[in-house]
Design a protein around this motif. Structure first.
Motif, PDB file in Angstrom:
ATOM      1  N   LEU A 150      -7.948   5.254   2.576  1.00 49.83           N
ATOM      2  CA  LEU A 150      -7.535   6.078   3.715  1.00 49.83           C
ATOM      3  C   LEU A 150      -6.130   6.641   3.506  1.00 49.83           C
ATOM      4  O   LEU A 150      -5.864   7.818   3.792  1.00 49.83           O
ATOM      5  CB  LEU A 150      -7.591   5.247   4.996  1.00 49.83           C
ATOM      6  CG  LEU A 150      -8.995   4.793   5.423  1.00 49.83           C
ATOM      7  CD1 LEU A 150      -8.895   3.704   6.492  1.00 49.83           C
ATOM      8  CD2 LEU A 150      -9.831   5.958   5.924  1.00 49.83           C
ATOM      9  N   ARG A 151      -5.239   5.822   2.975  1.00 45.61           N
ATOM     10  CA  ARG A 151      -3.873   6.294   2.717  1.00 45.61           C
ATOM     11  C   ARG A 151      -3.878   7.362   1.613  1.00 45.61           C
ATOM     12  O   ARG A 151      -3.111   8.331   1.677  1.00 45.61           O
ATOM     13  CB  ARG A 151      -2.959   5.150   2.307  1.00 45.61           C
ATOM     14  CG  ARG A 151      -2.690   4.130   3.409  1.00 45.61           C
ATOM     15  CD  ARG A 151      -1.235   3.647   3.396  1.00 45.61           C
ATOM     16  NE  ARG A 151      -0.348   4.719   3.794  1.00 45.61           N
ATOM     17  CZ  ARG A 151       0.580   5.267   3.016  1.00 45.61           C
ATOM     18  NH1 ARG A 151       0.735   4.827   1.766  1.00 45.61           N
ATOM     19  NH2 ARG A 151       1.355   6.225   3.462  1.00 45.61           N
ATOM     20  N   ALA A 152      -4.713   7.164   0.594  1.00 45.68           N
ATOM     21  CA  ALA A 152      -4.781   8.157  -0.482  1.00 45.68           C
ATOM     22  C   ALA A 152      -5.300   9.485   0.043  1.00 45.68           C
ATOM     23  O   ALA A 152      -4.801  10.555  -0.336  1.00 45.68           O
ATOM     24  CB  ALA A 152      -5.674   7.637  -1.601  1.00 45.68           C
ATOM     25  N   LEU A 153      -6.286   9.453   0.914  1.00 42.26           N
ATOM     26  CA  LEU A 153      -6.809  10.688   1.503  1.00 42.26           C
ATOM     27  C   LEU A 153      -5.749  11.364   2.361  1.00 42.26           C
ATOM     28  O   LEU A 153      -5.611  12.598   2.353  1.00 42.26           O
ATOM     29  CB  LEU A 153      -8.055  10.383   2.335  1.00 42.26           C
ATOM     30  CG  LEU A 153      -9.299   9.957   1.556  1.00 42.26           C
ATOM     31  CD1 LEU A 153     -10.364   9.433   2.505  1.00 42.26           C
ATOM     32  CD2 LEU A 153      -9.845  11.113   0.720  1.00 42.26           C
ATOM     33  N   LEU A 192       0.806  -1.217   0.000  1.00 47.50           N
ATOM     34  CA  LEU A 192       0.000   0.000   0.000  1.00 47.50           C
ATOM     35  C   LEU A 192       0.840   1.269   0.000  1.00 47.50           C
ATOM     36  O   LEU A 192       0.302   2.382   0.022  1.00 47.50           O
ATOM     37  CB  LEU A 192      -0.930   0.012   1.226  1.00 47.50           C
ATOM     38  CG  LEU A 192      -2.042  -1.040   1.229  1.00 47.50           C
ATOM     39  CD1 LEU A 192      -2.663  -1.146   2.613  1.00 47.50           C
ATOM     40  CD2 LEU A 192      -3.115  -0.704   0.190  1.00 47.50           C
ATOM     41  N   GLY A 193       2.165   1.114  -0.016  1.00 46.43           N
ATOM     42  CA  GLY A 193       3.060   2.262  -0.041  1.00 46.43           C
ATOM     43  C   GLY A 193       3.315   2.876   1.313  1.00 46.43           C
ATOM     44  O   GLY A 193       3.798   4.013   1.402  1.00 46.43           O
ATOM     45  N   GLY A 194       3.012   2.151   2.383  1.00 51.69           N
ATOM     46  CA  GLY A 194       3.194   2.682   3.728  1.00 51.69           C
ATOM     47  C   GLY A 194       4.655   2.820   4.102  1.00 51.69           C
ATOM     48  O   GLY A 194       5.515   2.075   3.616  1.00 51.69           O
ATOM     49  N   ALA A 219      -6.168   4.123   9.070  1.00 55.40           N
ATOM     50  CA  ALA A 219      -7.123   5.016   9.730  1.00 55.40           C
ATOM     51  C   ALA A 219      -6.407   5.919  10.728  1.00 55.40           C
ATOM     52  O   ALA A 219      -6.691   7.126  10.803  1.00 55.40           O
ATOM     53  CB  ALA A 219      -8.206   4.197  10.427  1.00 55.40           C
ATOM     54  N   ALA A 220      -5.476   5.353  11.480  1.00 52.61           N
ATOM     55  CA  ALA A 220      -4.726   6.158  12.438  1.00 52.61           C
ATOM     56  C   ALA A 220      -3.853   7.195  11.722  1.00 52.61           C
ATOM     57  O   ALA A 220      -3.698   8.328  12.196  1.00 52.61           O
ATOM     58  CB  ALA A 220      -3.853   5.239  13.310  1.00 52.61           C
ATOM     59  N   GLU A 221      -3.308   6.817  10.582  1.00 53.11           N
ATOM     60  CA  GLU A 221      -2.495   7.745   9.807  1.00 53.11           C
ATOM     61  C   GLU A 221      -3.328   8.936   9.332  1.00 53.11           C
ATOM     62  O   GLU A 221      -2.913  10.098   9.458  1.00 53.11           O
ATOM     63  CB  GLU A 221      -1.894   7.021   8.608  1.00 53.11           C
ATOM     64  CG  GLU A 221      -1.075   7.918   7.685  1.00 53.11           C
ATOM     65  CD  GLU A 221      -0.622   7.189   6.432  1.00 53.11           C
ATOM     66  OE1 GLU A 221       0.521   7.423   5.997  1.00 53.11           O
ATOM     67  OE2 GLU A 221      -1.402   6.385   5.889  1.00 53.11           O
TER      68      GLU A 221
END
Length: 458
Positions: free
Chosen positions: A370-373, A18-20, A58-60
């Motif tokens: 969520l990561r994209a946002l 996911l690119g985290g 979500a926490a990010e």
């Protein structure tokens, strides 16, 4: 509880896909034991990892909206742990089986859905919807079918011949593959170069985010009910001529509203375009190319709205000869070689102890959104059940260490809730995320019963 400073292997794999940022996955720890059931493939590890990365995403996003720099948001203050309850994961991954509607158990599979012996192997059929049963009967040139008649019809035919004849008629049947399918990516990400609407602080990670939900059945709806749990305004839109099964919507309709629009109708299309103009996220669960005739393909949407987050999920992957085919979790398990890997001593194909490709892909999709946002929007994300299957059979086994957790002493009952809904009193599985609320504020409305409009901004 696992907490030795090292990230769980499957969680680390999914977060990286996911690119985290490196190292953030160690924040996720797991408590208790799951109760998914026995399997040869590491489905329990897959299940908890998908919920773990969704919790982390979500926490990010919450940290970004609170003012932390995006590059550091996933790390958390002081490396704060996100504790995922494995019993809750198991309950969530079997939510459609645990559901009760006014005390009644749901119907998961119709009588003509299942494994059937062919002349040279096995076939898996899917006929849960009336139009799929009709197509199965057309494809076989026999109807109306009963289980006994279907068994007799298939016994003298080659499995691949059945598969192709039924698919040509618009139905769903897959020859059970004896080996694993080709490798598929877990997620595809394309930046569009745009920026979405600026999201300020909010009470929940996705508060105020407008999500247009164009999905059906399990994977996409699991993703959007998760976004709804986290505060998003989720509006599911379906065509009026394709009703969703009541039990399916009672299970996945939490956290969203449901409206009907016919995109071929000029007035309805104008309403849809108005919704699209204000959406932050579009989640699509139709097979590749299905929405292109309405000008709603990925390239058209990204060009018209560069800041939009577009998340797409399909069955068989985005390239190759099967990319345009319809499919469901049970069919991908059969066609990708999972059913053969889980076969019993008698050679009858087996299944995973949950529809884990569906549920797992749903949590991965929600995590990707969520990561994209958190990164400001402007992404096209692609997931598939076959991609999740490829991860399960190839990469997750390499990440598995000692058996995770232990026995789940509390059992599924401790993770069940009750509420009213448009379908009556529901018993349902609580959401498993380690970030965000522990439950939805209300039960689902009936499918198609809501107005096609965004909620007023607060």
């Amino acid at each position: 509880m696992e907490s030795d400073g090292e990230a769980d292997g499957a969680t680390r794999q999914a977060w990286a896909a996911l690119g985290g940022p490196d190292g953030a996955a160690r924040r996720v720890v797991y408590r208790g034991g799951g109760a998914l059931g026995a399997a040869r493939l590491p489905v329990r590890e897959l299940a908890r990892a998908t919920v773990g990365v969704c919790s982390l995403a979500a926490a990010e996003l919450a940290a970004v909206r609170a003012g932390r720099p995006a590059a550091r948001a996933a790390d958390g203050e002081g490396g704060a742990e996100l504790v995922v309850d494995e019993g809750a994961v198991s309950a969530a991954f079997t939510s459609e089986r645990l559901l009760r509607v006014e005390g009644r158990a749901p119907v998961s599979f119709a009588p003509l859905s299942g494994f059937w012996r062919a002349a040279d192997g096995w076939v898996r059929t899917h006929a849960n919807y009336p139009h799929h049963q009709a197509a199965l009967e057309r494809g076989l040139g026999a109807g109306p079918l009963t289980p006994e008649r279907l068994r007799a019809e298939l016994a003298g035919r080659r499995a691949v011949d059945v598969q192709e004849a039924v698919y040509a008629a618009g139905g769903l049947a897959v020859a059970v593959a004896g080996s694993f399918g080709p490798p598929q990516p877990l997620v595809g990400v394309r930046e569009t170069g745009g920026r979405g609407r600026e999201l300020g602080p909010g009470p929940l990670p996705a508060s105020g985010v407008r999500v247009l939900d164009l999905t059906r059945v399990i994977a996409g709806p699991v993703a959007t009910r998760t976004l709804g749990l986290l505060g998003a305004d989720v509006l599911r839109v379906d065509p009026p001529g394709m009703p969703e099964a009541d039990d399916a919507h009672a299970d996945t309709g939490f956290g969203k509203r449901s409206a009907l629009l016919d995109l071929a109708d000029r007035a309805d299309r104008a309403v849809f375009d108005g919704l699209l103009a204000r959406a932050d996220v579009v989640v699509s669960g139709y097979r590749p190319g299905a929405l292109d005739r309405f000008g709603l393909g990925a390239r058209e949407l990204a060009a018209a709205r560069p800041g939009l987050v577009l998340a797409q999920v399909c069955a068989w992957g985005w390239e190759g000869p099967w990319a345009g085919r319809r499919g469901f979790d049970s069919l991908v398990q059969a066609g990708y070689g999972i059913a053969a890997a889980e076969a019993g001593p008698d050679g009858v194909p087996g299944v995973l102890p949950a529809q884990a490709l569906d549920h797992g892909t749903g949590y991965l999709l929600a995590a990707g959104v969520l990561r994209a946002l958190a990164a400001g929007g402007g992404r096209v994300l692609r997931f598939s059940l076959a991609g999740t299957a490829s991860w399960l059979v190839r990469d997750v086994p390499r990440a598995v260490g000692p058996a995770p957790g232990g026995a789940d002493g509390a059992g599924a009952g401790a993770r069940l809730r009750e509420c009213g809904s448009g379908y009556g009193r529901l018993r349902y599985a609580a959401p498993p995320l380690a970030a965000g609320p522990g439950d939805w504020p209300a039960g689902p409305s009936r499918w198609g019963a809501d107005r096609a409009a965004w909620l007023p901004a607060t």
